[in-house]
Design a protein around this motif. Structure first.
Motif, mmCIF file in Angstrom:
data_model
loop_
_atom_site.group_PDB
_atom_site.id
_atom_site.type_symbol
_atom_site.label_atom_id
_atom_site.label_comp_id
_atom_site.label_asym_id
_atom_site.label_seq_id
_atom_site.Cartn_x
_atom_site.Cartn_y
_atom_site.Cartn_z
ATOM 1 N N LEU A 103 0.844 -1.195 0.000
ATOM 2 C CA LEU A 103 0.000 0.000 0.000
ATOM 3 C C LEU A 103 0.878 1.243 0.000
ATOM 4 N N ARG A 104 0.497 2.220 -0.822
ATOM 5 C CA ARG A 104 1.354 3.385 -1.016
ATOM 6 C C ARG A 104 1.256 4.386 0.124
ATOM 7 N N GLN A 105 0.239 4.281 0.975
ATOM 8 C CA GLN A 105 0.054 5.217 2.073
ATOM 9 C C GLN A 105 0.215 4.496 3.415
ATOM 10 N N PRO A 106 1.156 4.944 4.274
ATOM 11 C CA PRO A 106 1.327 4.310 5.588
ATOM 12 C C PRO A 106 0.043 4.271 6.413
ATOM 13 N N LYS A 107 -0.770 5.329 6.321
ATOM 14 C CA LYS A 107 -2.019 5.353 7.096
ATOM 15 C C LYS A 107 -2.963 4.250 6.647
ATOM 16 N N ALA A 108 -2.978 3.959 5.356
ATOM 17 C CA ALA A 108 -3.830 2.879 4.850
ATOM 18 C C ALA A 108 -3.349 1.536 5.380
ATOM 19 N N TYR A 109 -2.024 1.356 5.433
ATOM 20 C CA TYR A 109 -1.465 0.121 6.000
ATOM 21 C C TYR A 109 -1.891 -0.040 7.455
ATOM 22 N N PRO A 116 1.362 -0.618 13.345
ATOM 23 C CA PRO A 116 2.052 0.598 12.895
ATOM 24 C C PRO A 116 2.963 0.323 11.700
ATOM 25 N N PHE A 117 3.133 1.334 10.874
ATOM 26 C CA PHE A 117 4.100 1.251 9.786
ATOM 27 C C PHE A 117 5.396 1.875 10.283
ATOM 28 N N VAL A 118 6.451 1.070 10.399
ATOM 29 C CA VAL A 118 7.685 1.548 11.033
ATOM 30 C C VAL A 118 8.830 1.762 10.047
ATOM 31 N N ALA A 119 8.672 1.340 8.791
ATOM 32 C CA ALA A 119 9.733 1.563 7.791
ATOM 33 C C ALA A 119 9.748 3.033 7.379
ATOM 34 N N ARG A 120 10.809 3.428 6.693
ATOM 35 C CA ARG A 120 10.903 4.789 6.187
ATOM 36 C C ARG A 120 10.015 4.953 4.958
ATOM 37 N N GLU A 121 9.431 6.131 4.804
ATOM 38 C CA GLU A 121 8.595 6.365 3.615
ATOM 39 C C GLU A 121 9.437 6.315 2.343
ATOM 40 N N THR A 122 10.724 6.607 2.449
ATOM 41 C CA THR A 122 11.603 6.517 1.278
ATOM 42 C C THR A 122 11.732 5.063 0.808
ATOM 43 N N ASP A 123 11.668 4.116 1.758
ATOM 44 C CA ASP A 123 11.696 2.706 1.371
ATOM 45 C C ASP A 123 10.393 2.315 0.689
ATOM 46 N N LEU A 124 9.293 2.868 1.179
ATOM 47 C CA LEU A 124 7.995 2.611 0.560
ATOM 48 C C LEU A 124 7.986 3.109 -0.880
ATOM 49 N N GLU A 125 8.628 4.239 -1.108
ATOM 50 C CA GLU A 125 8.694 4.815 -2.458
ATOM 51 C C GLU A 125 9.543 3.955 -3.395
ATOM 52 N N LYS A 126 10.521 3.224 -2.839
ATOM 53 C CA LYS A 126 11.359 2.339 -3.660
ATOM 54 C C LYS A 126 10.602 1.109 -4.135
ATOM 55 N N GLY A 127 9.605 0.715 -3.384
ATOM 56 C CA GLY A 127 8.906 -0.539 -3.665
ATOM 57 C C GLY A 127 8.121 -0.502 -4.963
ATOM 58 N N VAL A 128 8.216 -1.564 -5.724
ATOM 59 C CA VAL A 128 7.441 -1.729 -6.964
ATOM 60 C C VAL A 128 6.438 -2.850 -6.742
ATOM 61 N N TYR A 129 5.183 -2.590 -7.066
ATOM 62 C CA TYR A 129 4.148 -3.606 -6.915
ATOM 63 C C TYR A 129 4.374 -4.701 -7.957
ATOM 64 N N GLY A 130 4.607 -5.914 -7.478
ATOM 65 C CA GLY A 130 5.106 -6.978 -8.344
ATOM 66 C C GLY A 130 4.062 -7.807 -9.053
ATOM 67 N N LEU A 131 3.057 -7.185 -9.639
ATOM 68 C CA LEU A 131 2.122 -7.921 -10.492
ATOM 69 C C LEU A 131 2.810 -8.077 -11.847
ATOM 70 N N SER A 132 3.416 -9.226 -12.054
ATOM 71 C CA SER A 132 4.419 -9.410 -13.106
ATOM 72 C C SER A 132 3.942 -8.986 -14.484
ATOM 73 N N GLU A 133 2.763 -9.428 -14.876
ATOM 74 C CA GLU A 133 2.275 -9.166 -16.230
ATOM 75 C C GLU A 133 1.940 -7.699 -16.467
ATOM 76 N N ILE A 134 1.623 -6.966 -15.414
ATOM 77 C CA ILE A 134 1.187 -5.581 -15.550
ATOM 78 C C ILE A 134 2.337 -4.598 -15.337
ATOM 79 N N ASN A 135 3.244 -4.890 -14.395
ATOM 80 C CA ASN A 135 4.306 -3.938 -14.021
ATOM 81 C C ASN A 135 5.695 -4.404 -14.440
ATOM 82 N N ARG A 136 5.771 -5.194 -15.476
ATOM 83 C CA ARG A 136 7.042 -5.800 -15.894
ATOM 84 C C ARG A 136 8.165 -4.776 -16.063
ATOM 85 N N ASP A 137 7.903 -3.660 -16.720
ATOM 86 C CA ASP A 137 8.961 -2.683 -17.002
ATOM 87 C C ASP A 137 9.527 -2.082 -15.721
ATOM 88 N N ALA A 138 8.655 -1.770 -14.757
ATOM 89 C CA ALA A 138 9.129 -1.199 -13.492
ATOM 90 C C ALA A 138 9.864 -2.240 -12.657
#
Length: 346
Positions: A103-109, A116-138
Motif C-alpha cells: 500500500l502506497r500510504q502508511p495510514k492505509a497500511y 504501525p508502519f515503522v519503515a521509512r517512507e523513502t523505502d515505501l517509495e522504492k517498492g514496486v508492486y510486483g504484479l508481473s504481467e502488468i508492471n514488468r517494465d518497473a
C-alpha cells in the motif's frame, strides 16, 4: 546467485524452496526463521529429505547481506518492514511476499493491517508492486518488490484488461473470492481445524479484508480514477486454490466472444495467463501446483454485465511462484525459468 529465504518455515517459504530447488541459476544459501532456528528444514517438512536439508538460522541483516545477493521475505505482516530497509541500504534486492510494502500510504497500511508502519517512507517509495504481467517494465530495475497478495493477483489479472479497455463501470465491481485453507498459514487456529472446515463453506472478513485497498489501488493505477469495490471472501474445504468471480456492469453491450478475443490479445505475450474459450470455465484444480492464472469470460448482453472467473494456486502464482517470476524479470532471465511445472491433475 545465492539467495536467502526469511520465514522459510511457513507454507510460502517451503513453496519457495520447492520451486527454487529446480531453478538452474539459484543456490539457496540460507533459511532464516527465529522461531525454529537450529532445526533442519526437512525435520519440519520431511518431504524435503534429499532435496533441501539446510538448518534454519537466526540471522540479522549484517549476516544475511554477507551471504546472499537476493532475499525473499515469506513472513507475516510487520516483519519485513523492520529488516528489509537494512538490507536495501547494503545493496541487497528484496522480494517481500507479505503486505508490508504493497500500500502506497502508511495510514492505509495501519488502518487495514492493524499495526504501525515503522519503515521509512523513502523505502515505501522504492517498492514496486510486483504484479508481473502488468508492471514488468518497473520490476526490471527494482530493488524492492512488493509481491501481490493471492486474492489481488487473481482479481487484478482478471479485471484489469476490462479496466484498461474502458469496458466496465468502475463503481459496479463486485468480487466473490474463495480460498483454500493454506492461505491462512500453518499456525494452529480453531477456525482452520478439519472438523471446522470439512463439508462447510464460510464467509469471513466481509468489508474488512486487508486485500480490499490493494485491489482498489491496483484498479485506480490503471483507470486513473478512484474506485470502491465490494469484496467478499469465503473459506473452502480444500488445501490450495483461489477462485475470484468478478461482476461488473458493462458500459455497453458486447458479445462474450469479442471480449475473449480482447483478453487473449491483452495477454498474448504472457506465458502464465491462459484465457479460456467461450463456455469453458476454469477450476482451481486445473492450476494446482503451477504458476498459471486461468481466466473465463461471460458477457451477459441482456443486463449488460461482465462476469470474469479467475483462478490461481494461492501458494504459487499467489505467492512463491510470482515472487520467482519477479526475480527472473529483475535478473533478465526468461520468466518461466524454474516455473514450467504442469499443473497437478487430478
Amino acid at each position: 546467485m545465492k539467495i536467502a529465504i526469511v520465514g522459510a518455515n511457513g507454507y510460502s517459504g517451503v513453496e519457495l524452496i520447492r520451486l527454487l530447488s529446480q531453478h538452474p541459476h539459484i543456490e539457496i544459501e540460507m533459511l532464516v526463521s527465529h522461531s525454529t532456528s537450529g532445526t533442519a528444514i526437512n525435520a519440519i517438512y520431511p518431504h524435503l529429505t534429499g532435496i533441501c536439508e539446510l538448518e534454519l538460522e537466526k540471522a540479522g541483516a549484517e549476516e544475511i547481506a554477507e551471504r546472499a545477493e537476493l532475499v525473499f521475505f515469506a513472513t507475516p505482516a510487520g516483519v519485513s518492514q523492520g529488516l528489509a530497509p537494512q538490507l536495501l541500504d547494503k545493496g541487497i534486492t528484496c522480494i517481500d511476499l507479505s503486505g508490508d510494502f504493497r500500500l502506497r500510504q502508511p495510514k492505509a497500511y495501519e488502518q487495514w493491517y492493524k499495526r504501525p508502519f515503522v519503515a521509512r517512507e523513502t523505502d515505501l517509495e522504492k517498492g514496486v508492486y510486483g504484479l508481473s504481467e502488468i508492471n514488468r517494465d518497473a520490476i526490471k530495475s527494482a530493488q524492492l518488490i512488493a509481491n501481490p497478495g493471492c486474492y489481488p493477483t487473481a482479481t487484478l489479472l482478471g479485471v484489469l484488461p476490462a479496466v484498461q479497455m474502458g469496458l466496465i463501470d468502475l463503481h459496479s465491481i463486485i468480487i466473490d473470492g474463495k480460498s483454500g485453507v493454506s492461505g491462512a498459514g500453518r499456525s494452529a487456529k480453531q477456525g482452520n481445524m478439519y472438523s471446522e472446515i470439512n463439508e462447510s463453506v464460510k464467509a469471513y472478513k466481509l468489508g474488512a479484508h486487508q486485500h480490499i485497498p490493494e485491489i482498489e489501488q491496483g484498479i485506480e493505477v490503471i483507470a486513473g480514477s478512484e474506485t470502491h469495490v465490494t469484496f467478499s471472501t469465503h473459506l473452502m474445504p480444500m488445501t490450495r486454490g483461489i477462485m475470484c468471480t468478478i461482476y461488473a456492469g458493462l458500459k455497453e453491450a458486447r458479445s462474450t466472444q469479442q471480449i475473449i478475443e480482447d483478453y487473449k490479445e491483452f495477454y498474448q505475450s504472457d506465458s502464465f495467463v491462459r484465457v479460456r474459450n467461450e463456455g469453458i470455465w476454469p477450476a482451481t484444480k486445473e492450476v494446482s501446483g503451477s504458476n498459471y492464472c486461468d481466466i473465463g469470460i461471460f458477457a451477459d448482453e441482456r443486463v449488460p454485465r461482465l462476469t470474469i472467473v479467475s483462478v490461481i494456486d494461492n501458494l504459487v502464482k499467489g505467492a512463491a511462484g510470482q515472487a520467482i517470476q519477479n526475480m527472473n524479470i529483475i535478473c533478465g532471465w526468461d520468466e518461466t525459468t524454474g516455473l514450467a511445472q504442469t499443473p497437478i491433475y487430478p
